[in-house]
Design a protein around this motif. Structure first.
Motif, PDB file in Angstrom:
ATOM      1  N   ALA A 142      34.906  98.347  49.440  1.00 34.54           N
ATOM      2  CA  ALA A 142      35.214  98.063  50.775  1.00 34.54           C
ATOM      3  C   ALA A 142      36.582  99.395  51.103  1.00 34.54           C
ATOM      4  CB  ALA A 142      34.881  97.465  51.819  1.00 34.54           C
ATOM      5  N   ALA A 143      36.959  98.912  52.475  1.00 34.53           N
ATOM      6  CA  ALA A 143      38.151  99.783  52.519  1.00 34.53           C
ATOM      7  C   ALA A 143      39.845  98.689  52.199  1.00 34.53           C
ATOM      8  CB  ALA A 143      38.480 100.272  54.058  1.00 34.53           C
ATOM      9  N   PRO A 144      40.692  98.536  51.582  1.00 30.67           N
ATOM     10  CA  PRO A 144      41.344  98.912  51.266  1.00 30.67           C
ATOM     11  C   PRO A 144      42.564  97.333  52.323  1.00 30.67           C
ATOM     12  CG  PRO A 144      42.062 100.408  51.280  1.00 30.67           C
ATOM     13  CD  PRO A 144      41.277 100.720  51.578  1.00 30.67           C
ATOM     14  N   VAL A 145      42.874  96.634  51.474  1.00 30.40           N
ATOM     15  CA  VAL A 145      42.979  95.402  52.755  1.00 30.40           C
ATOM     16  C   VAL A 145      44.373  94.762  51.855  1.00 30.40           C
ATOM     17  CG1 VAL A 145      41.760  94.329  53.805  1.00 30.40           C
ATOM     18  CG2 VAL A 145      41.711  93.419  51.793  1.00 30.40           C
ATOM     19  N   SER A 146      45.282  94.271  52.655  1.00 32.59           N
ATOM     20  CA  SER A 146      46.513  94.036  51.915  1.00 32.59           C
ATOM     21  C   SER A 146      46.311  92.747  50.941  1.00 32.59           C
ATOM     22  CB  SER A 146      47.254  93.188  52.984  1.00 32.59           C
ATOM     23  OG  SER A 146      48.607  92.535  52.420  1.00 32.59           O
ATOM     24  N   GLY A 147      47.157  92.376  49.656  1.00 31.64           N
ATOM     25  CA  GLY A 147      47.008  92.102  48.400  1.00 31.64           C
ATOM     26  C   GLY A 147      47.861  90.010  48.686  1.00 31.64           C
ATOM     27  N   VAL A 148      48.493  90.233  50.255  1.00 34.73           N
ATOM     28  CA  VAL A 148      50.063  89.488  49.976  1.00 34.73           C
ATOM     29  C   VAL A 148      49.834  88.270  50.766  1.00 34.73           C
ATOM     30  CG1 VAL A 148      51.494  91.002  50.973  1.00 34.73           C
ATOM     31  CG2 VAL A 148      52.803  89.167  49.634  1.00 34.73           C
ATOM     32  N   GLN A 149      49.088  88.628  51.607  1.00 30.56           N
ATOM     33  CA  GLN A 149      48.395  88.031  52.961  1.00 30.56           C
ATOM     34  C   GLN A 149      48.674  85.957  52.643  1.00 30.56           C
ATOM     35  OE1 GLN A 149      44.533  88.788  55.397  1.00 30.56           O
ATOM     36  NE2 GLN A 149      44.312  90.499  53.704  1.00 30.56           N
ATOM     37  N   VAL A 164      36.577  92.749  42.884  1.00 29.02           N
ATOM     38  CA  VAL A 164      38.028  92.992  43.690  1.00 29.02           C
ATOM     39  C   VAL A 164      38.926  93.672  42.772  1.00 29.02           C
ATOM     40  CG1 VAL A 164      39.742  91.413  44.535  1.00 29.02           C
ATOM     41  CG2 VAL A 164      37.447  90.651  44.559  1.00 29.02           C
ATOM     42  N   GLU A 165      39.521  94.313  43.314  1.00 28.36           N
ATOM     43  CA  GLU A 165      40.254  95.468  42.435  1.00 28.36           C
ATOM     44  C   GLU A 165      41.641  95.314  42.939  1.00 28.36           C
ATOM     45  OE1 GLU A 165      38.250  99.582  41.746  1.00 28.36           O
ATOM     46  OE2 GLU A 165      36.837  98.903  43.217  1.00 28.36           O
ATOM     47  N   ILE A 166      42.288  95.451  42.033  1.00 23.77           N
ATOM     48  CA  ILE A 166      43.836  94.854  42.747  1.00 23.77           C
ATOM     49  C   ILE A 166      44.421  95.556  42.082  1.00 23.77           C
ATOM     50  CG2 ILE A 166      45.471  93.546  42.571  1.00 23.77           C
ATOM     51  CD1 ILE A 166      43.805  91.182  41.316  1.00 23.77           C
ATOM     52  N   TYR A 167      45.075  96.722  43.394  1.00 22.52           N
ATOM     53  CA  TYR A 167      46.236  98.146  42.332  1.00 22.52           C
ATOM     54  C   TYR A 167      47.677  96.990  43.423  1.00 22.52           C
ATOM     55  CZ  TYR A 167      42.376 101.355  43.476  1.00 22.52           C
ATOM     56  OH  TYR A 167      41.077 101.581  42.693  1.00 22.52           O
ATOM     57  N   ALA A 168      48.404  97.495  41.826  1.00 18.47           N
ATOM     58  CA  ALA A 168      49.173  96.397  42.035  1.00 18.47           C
ATOM     59  C   ALA A 168      50.670  97.439  40.703  1.00 18.47           C
ATOM     60  CB  ALA A 168      49.102  95.346  41.372  1.00 18.47           C
ATOM     61  N   CYS A 202      56.493  95.643  42.096  1.00 20.32           N
ATOM     62  CA  CYS A 202      56.454  94.915  43.448  1.00 20.32           C
ATOM     63  C   CYS A 202      57.043  93.620  42.660  1.00 20.32           C
ATOM     64  CB  CYS A 202      55.777  95.458  43.727  1.00 20.32           C
ATOM     65  SG  CYS A 202      55.030  95.465  45.497  1.00 20.32           S
ATOM     66  N   PRO A 203      57.757  93.488  44.049  1.00 21.36           N
ATOM     67  CA  PRO A 203      57.580  91.766  44.126  1.00 21.36           C
ATOM     68  C   PRO A 203      55.778  90.853  44.944  1.00 21.36           C
ATOM     69  CG  PRO A 203      59.550  92.532  45.619  1.00 21.36           C
ATOM     70  CD  PRO A 203      58.701  93.763  44.408  1.00 21.36           C
ATOM     71  N   VAL A 247      51.058  98.900  47.045  1.00 23.20           N
ATOM     72  CA  VAL A 247      50.445  97.546  46.581  1.00 23.20           C
ATOM     73  C   VAL A 247      51.218  96.775  47.029  1.00 23.20           C
ATOM     74  CG1 VAL A 247      49.730  98.519  44.565  1.00 23.20           C
ATOM     75  CG2 VAL A 247      52.189  98.454  45.110  1.00 23.20           C
ATOM     76  N   PRO A 248      50.815  95.454  46.876  1.00 20.49           N
ATOM     77  CA  PRO A 248      49.485  94.940  46.274  1.00 20.49           C
ATOM     78  C   PRO A 248      48.022  94.936  47.275  1.00 20.49           C
ATOM     79  CG  PRO A 248      50.034  92.770  47.249  1.00 20.49           C
ATOM     80  CD  PRO A 248      51.354  94.000  47.570  1.00 20.49           C
ATOM     81  N   SER A 249      47.180  96.005  47.287  1.00 28.68           N
ATOM     82  CA  SER A 249      45.874  96.496  48.027  1.00 28.68           C
ATOM     83  C   SER A 249      44.575  95.791  46.786  1.00 28.68           C
ATOM     84  CB  SER A 249      45.508  97.646  48.022  1.00 28.68           C
ATOM     85  OG  SER A 249      46.968  98.236  49.658  1.00 28.68           O
ATOM     86  N   LEU A 250      43.609  95.011  47.995  1.00 22.65           N
ATOM     87  CA  LEU A 250      42.574  94.268  47.391  1.00 22.65           C
ATOM     88  C   LEU A 250      41.169  95.899  47.960  1.00 22.65           C
ATOM     89  CD1 LEU A 250      42.718  90.933  47.570  1.00 22.65           C
ATOM     90  CD2 LEU A 250      43.803  91.561  46.219  1.00 22.65           C
ATOM     91  N   VAL A 251      40.416  95.928  46.859  1.00 22.01           N
ATOM     92  CA  VAL A 251      39.474  96.672  47.501  1.00 22.01           C
ATOM     93  C   VAL A 251      38.261  95.969  46.760  1.00 22.01           C
ATOM     94  CG1 VAL A 251      38.021  98.563  47.131  1.00 22.01           C
ATOM     95  CG2 VAL A 251      40.321  99.309  47.312  1.00 22.01           C
ATOM     96  N   ILE A 252      37.656  95.413  47.717  1.00 19.43           N
ATOM     97  CA  ILE A 252      36.430  93.742  47.556  1.00 19.43           C
ATOM     98  C   ILE A 252      35.261  95.286  47.727  1.00 19.43           C
ATOM     99  CG2 ILE A 252      35.636  92.228  48.225  1.00 19.43           C
ATOM    100  CD1 ILE A 252      38.561  90.836  49.495  1.00 19.43           C
TER     101      ILE A 252
END
Length: 215
Positions: free
Chosen positions: A185-192, A3-7, A11-12, A177-182
């Protein structure tokens, strides 16, 4: 599963997302099967090291009359995660060196601790996370050796890795950001919400090929 976390420290939502991701991971039995990699994504690379207007003042410039409601929402959601997010105290600065420090921490398995300390210092304490003296203290508080932190901040170690993170973000289609790349795969929101993040992680673990099938 990687899990790559772009942050970014500024960013709050990254602070909120980090807390939610931590909670989501705690509910996964196969936590050891999840490899977390923090990647830098500078939101304001043009900022200098000297703090200017507060984040709240900047938001008024972006959102006008909607700013107070948006700021209040961020603070409320942060409080729900046990965070004190003070956008009237935080002052945006350049975060390049902060990301270099995270790279140093990653080599010692302490990237999560370093990012947590940076986010708290900026959003809750209003510290200047571009000031080498502040970064020195934060690095030590995150468990890094004082001499190594000092050497990194005095030179350009990990600079190319931070720049490479931004190029990698573009390759993956990360635009915020934050975006997760698992697992690439395509990035998804990391603030769900925590439950949604947990389902996302569990699905990734379930769908991942077994070690035998990858041989």
């Amino acid at each position: 599963m990687r899990v790559e976390i772009y942050a970014d420290v500024l960013c709050p939502w990254c602070y909120i997302g980090k807390r939610r991701l931590t909670a989501a991971l705690e509910g996964i039995p196969d936590r050891a099967g999840v490899e977390i990699t923090w990647r830098g994504y500078e939101l304001a690379p043009e900022e200098g090291r000297d703090p200017g207007p507060t984040a709240a003042e900047a938001m008024v410039g972006w959102w006008g009359d909607q700013a107070p409601a948006r700021i209040a929402r961020i603070q409320t959601l942060g409080a729900a995660e046990g965070l004190e997010i003070n956008l009237h105290l935080a002052r945006p600065v350049n975060t390049f060196d902060a990301h270099r420090l995270c790279r140093l921490a990653a080599g010692q398995g302490r990237a999560g601790q370093m990012m947590e300390r940076l986010l708290g210092a900026y959003h809750s304490e209003g510290l200047n996370v571009a000031d080498p003296r502040v970064l020195q203290r934060l690095g030590e508080e995150a468990g890094l050796a004082a001499a190594r932190v000092r050497a990194v901040l005095a030179g350009d170690d990990y600079a190319e890795q931070v720049r490479a993170d931004r190029r990698r973000a573009a390759e993956h289609g990360v635009t915020g950001v934050p975006s997760l790349v698992i697992d690439g795969a395509a990035p998804v929101s990391g603030v769900q919400p925590v439950t949604a993040l947990r389902r996302l992680l569990e699905r990734g673990l379930t769908n991942r090929p077994s070690a035998a099938s990858r041989r």
